[in-house]
Design a protein around this motif. Structure first.
Motif, short mmCIF file in Angstrom:
data_model
loop_
_atom_site.label_atom_id
_atom_site.label_comp_id
_atom_site.label_asym_id
_atom_site.label_seq_id
_atom_site.Cartn_x
_atom_site.Cartn_y
_atom_site.Cartn_z
N THR A 71 -37.42 74.67 43.35
CA THR A 71 -37.54 74.60 41.90
C THR A 71 -38.43 73.45 41.46
O THR A 71 -38.67 73.27 40.27
N GLN A 125 -33.02 92.86 46.04
CA GLN A 125 -32.92 91.41 45.89
C GLN A 125 -31.52 90.92 46.27
O GLN A 125 -30.52 91.55 45.96
N SER A 165 -29.20 86.95 47.08
CA SER A 165 -29.14 85.52 46.79
C SER A 165 -28.47 84.80 47.94
O SER A 165 -27.54 85.33 48.57
N GLN A 187 -35.32 80.70 43.62
CA GLN A 187 -33.95 80.33 43.92
C GLN A 187 -33.85 79.08 44.78
O GLN A 187 -32.86 78.37 44.73
N PHE A 237 -26.83 82.16 47.35
CA PHE A 237 -25.83 81.31 46.71
C PHE A 237 -24.62 82.06 46.14
O PHE A 237 -23.73 81.43 45.58
N ASP A 238 -24.59 83.38 46.29
CA ASP A 238 -23.44 84.11 45.75
C ASP A 238 -22.51 84.66 46.84
O ASP A 238 -21.54 85.36 46.54
N VAL A 286 -34.84 87.63 49.60
CA VAL A 286 -34.49 86.53 48.71
C VAL A 286 -35.79 85.87 48.29
O VAL A 286 -36.66 85.60 49.13
#
Length: 224
Positions: free
Chosen positions: A210, A31, A33, A207, A35-36, A8
């Motif tokens: 930010t 890759q 995530s 991710q 958040f999914d 990630v």
């Protein structure tokens, strides 16, 4: 020989990504995530029981603890990034390699409070300030050990610099490195390494972090 890193962007798996680039071996990056929900699936949990990255497919087996992976890679490939049992700097190498985990605990707390706990009512300003101070003390210890050297060990760059260097790279989002003598210069040396730059190109889109900087909340003025 097939090597696949489950990764990630910006996460602790970056340490393994950087190490693989330093070693110059061929590998694939898969890759993921946070958040999914994909890391919570049975397929990934079979690779990493805590449903976290990294997971590294290496020699027909999957490894999931990043600090152990760094040691394993140093022992598996001839890249001069480890320090052999009995060598002069073995003790310092292991100590700083694992100090990266100490720094990681403070980073995890700060990440939770600044980013994951998105509602202000969920956060503890006291914890946020305290963890930033603790992290700053850790950074001070690191640059104190580096001193006039280029890296943590007097005989050159090692996996210890990757473990601590990743933490420092993320820590600059919570601690002003300009306030700690030597911290920015050490980080600059690390991030200027061609392998670090190569890892950045394979890291993926941000991710987690930010913002360039997440300041600690100010202390409230005492009641008059």
């Amino acid at each position: 020989m097939s090597i696949t890193l489950h990764h990630v962007a910006q996460a602790r798996s970056f340490r393994v990504l950087w190490a693989l680039c330093e070693l110059g071996v061929d590998f694939t990056v898969e890759q993921h995530s946070f958040f999914d929900g994909s890391l919570q699936g049975e397929a990934f949990r079979a690779k990493s029981p805590a449903a976290r990255v990294p997971a590294l497919d290496l020699h027909g087996r999957t490894y999931f603890e990043s600090g152990a992976i760094l040691e394993l890679l140093a022992e598996t490939f001839d890249g001069g990034l480890g320090r052999a049992v009995g060598s002069e700097h073995r003790g310092a190498y292991l100590e700083w390699l694992h100090f990266g985990e100490t720094m990681g605990q403070h980073l995890a707390n700060l990440t939770q409070h600044h980013i994951i706990l998105f509602e202000p009512s969920m956060r503890s300003p006291t914890v946020m300030r305290l963890e930033a101070k603790r992290l700053a003390k850790c950074i001070g210890a690191v640059v104190g050990a580096v001193g006039d050297q280029a890296y943590l060990l007097p005989d050159g760059f090692s996996m210890a610099d990757i473990a601590v260097g990743y933490a420092l790279w993320i820590a600059q989002r919570f601690v002003d490195l300009a306030e700690i003598d030597g911290a920015a210069a050490y980080l600059d040396r690390l991030t200027a390494r061609p392998a670090f730059q190569a890892a950045l190109t394979r890291d993926g889109a941000a991710q987690i972090y930010t913002q360039d900087f997440y300041p600690p909340p100010p202390k409230e003025a005492p009641n008059a």
